[in-house]
Design an enzyme around this catalytic site. Structure first.
Site, short mmCIF file in Angstrom:
data_model
loop_
_atom_site.label_atom_id
_atom_site.label_comp_id
_atom_site.label_asym_id
_atom_site.label_seq_id
_atom_site.Cartn_x
_atom_site.Cartn_y
_atom_site.Cartn_z
N HIS A 175 -5.43 -9.15 5.20
CA HIS A 175 -4.59 -9.87 4.25
C HIS A 175 -3.17 -9.41 4.56
CE1 HIS A 175 -5.33 -5.94 2.42
NE2 HIS A 175 -4.14 -6.08 1.87
N HIS B 78 1.29 -8.91 3.70
CA HIS B 78 2.38 -8.60 2.76
C HIS B 78 3.72 -8.93 3.40
CE1 HIS B 78 -0.30 -6.39 0.06
NE2 HIS B 78 -0.82 -5.78 1.13
N CYS C 208 -9.19 -4.72 -0.30
CA CYS C 208 -8.41 -4.42 0.92
C CYS C 208 -9.32 -4.14 2.11
CB CYS C 208 -7.51 -3.21 0.69
SG CYS C 208 -6.38 -3.43 -0.67
N GLU D 30 5.53 -2.34 -0.20
CA GLU D 30 4.45 -3.26 0.17
C GLU D 30 4.56 -4.53 -0.68
OE1 GLU D 30 0.06 -2.08 0.97
OE2 GLU D 30 0.09 -2.96 -1.03
N HIS E 154 -3.03 -6.55 7.38
CA HIS E 154 -3.78 -5.31 7.59
C HIS E 154 -5.07 -5.36 6.79
CE1 HIS E 154 -1.96 -2.94 3.89
NE2 HIS E 154 -2.46 -4.10 3.54
N ASP F 185 6.49 -6.98 13.00
CA ASP F 185 6.71 -8.25 12.30
C ASP F 185 5.77 -9.33 12.83
OD1 ASP F 185 7.92 -10.00 10.49
OD2 ASP F 185 9.36 -10.69 11.98
N HIS F 186 5.07 -9.97 11.89
CA HIS F 186 4.09 -11.02 12.23
C HIS F 186 2.98 -10.48 13.13
CE1 HIS F 186 7.08 -13.46 10.29
NE2 HIS F 186 6.15 -14.39 10.14
#
Lengths: 139, 136
Positions: free
Chosen positions: B39, B41, B33, B124, B14, B79-80
């Site tokens: 980037h 998590h 950010c 996070e 994100h 996810d991903h």
């Protein structure tokens, strides 16, 4: 919408549990090994929970930079690598993690204004933890 | 009333950016950010439901159904993925951990049958998590 944000910090400090109001025997019986006159130390973990409406423009309860900066400046720098018994906060009270929790809560309550403080949680070791969310501390 | 918590993990990328802010404001408020390339998590999700225990099954909720709902509504979508570009809710909202917890709540709550959603917790990182209880 209201959300709760929790951030975890770490610091290490020494303390000795000893009450001037108790006799030597009573101190030994109450605090056991923690009454060792030379003190001992812990790696504390501190969790600070704040809450508030999520700002529509930023998506945040509060900016983490503000919270991290405040905790670093006012809490970590004050307590990290210190002997808690030598600090003014513990001139009158025993530096148990209960009292440490309450002292840290007070610092946040007084100084951190960007979000509502919900609670402070502290782990003294991996086996015990303490929470304080305001209210009477002492009997 | 009994509470049941199910954990799930997903990895996503994100970045934080508000088109109404100037580039300088975005940089000042969101810092690193704000990098538009994003980037990532490893998120951990904890979903807590509450309800009365069914006397016949002994369950608050059928865990398999809850797992399937989590997979379908959250993991398959997030996810991903690049949250800003691939999850429709984040076309207009910034995918902060706060908004992620709210969006996951909004996705799950109409899909849960027997039990009632109590809390969505999104980690996070191990040092930062958000709880959402459905409060206005």
């Amino acid at each position: 919408m209201k959300a709760h944000l929790t951030r975890r910090y770490r610091f290490s400090a020494a303390h000795r549990l000893h009450s001037e109001e108790m006799s030597e025997q009573e101190n030994a019986a109450t605090y056991g090994k923690c009454n060792n006159p030379y003190g001992h130390g812990h790696n504390y973990a501190l969790e600070v929970t704040v809450s508030g409406p999520v700002d529509e423009a930023t998506g945040m309860v509060c900016n983490l930079v503000d919270l991290d900066g405040f905790v670093q400046r006012e809490i970590v720098e004050r307590f990290d690598i210190q002997n808690l018994n030598t600090l003014p906060e513990f001139a009158q009270t025993v530096p148990t993690t209960e009292n440490l929790c309450a002292a840290i809560y007070d610092i946040l309550r007084r100084g951190f204004v960007q979000a509502h403080l919900e609670k402070v949680r502290m782990e003294e070791t991996m086996m015990n933890s303490f929470e304080y969310a305001g209210g009477e501390v002492h009997k | 009333m009994v509470y049941l918590t199910r954990k799930a993990e997903f990895a996503a990328s994100h970045y934080y950016h508000n088109p109404d802010f100037t580039p300088e404001e975005n940089q000042r408020i969101f810092g690193k950010c704000n990098n538009p390339n994003g980037h990532g998590h490893n998120y951990t999700l904890e979903v807590t439901v509450k309800g009365e225990v069914d006397p016949r099954s002994g369950f608050v909720v059928d865990l398999k159904q809850l797992k399937d709902t989590l997979r379908r509504e959250v993991l398959d979508a997030m996810d991903h993925r690049f949250l800003n570009k691939e999850v429709p809710e984040f076309a207009k909202q910034i995918p902060t951990t706060e908004n992620l917890a709210i969006v996951i709540w909004q996705r799950l709550t109409p899909k849960l049958k027997a039990a009632q959603l109590h809390r969505v917790r999104v980690y996070e990182t191990p040092d930062l998590f958000v709880d959402f209880y459905g409060e206005p």
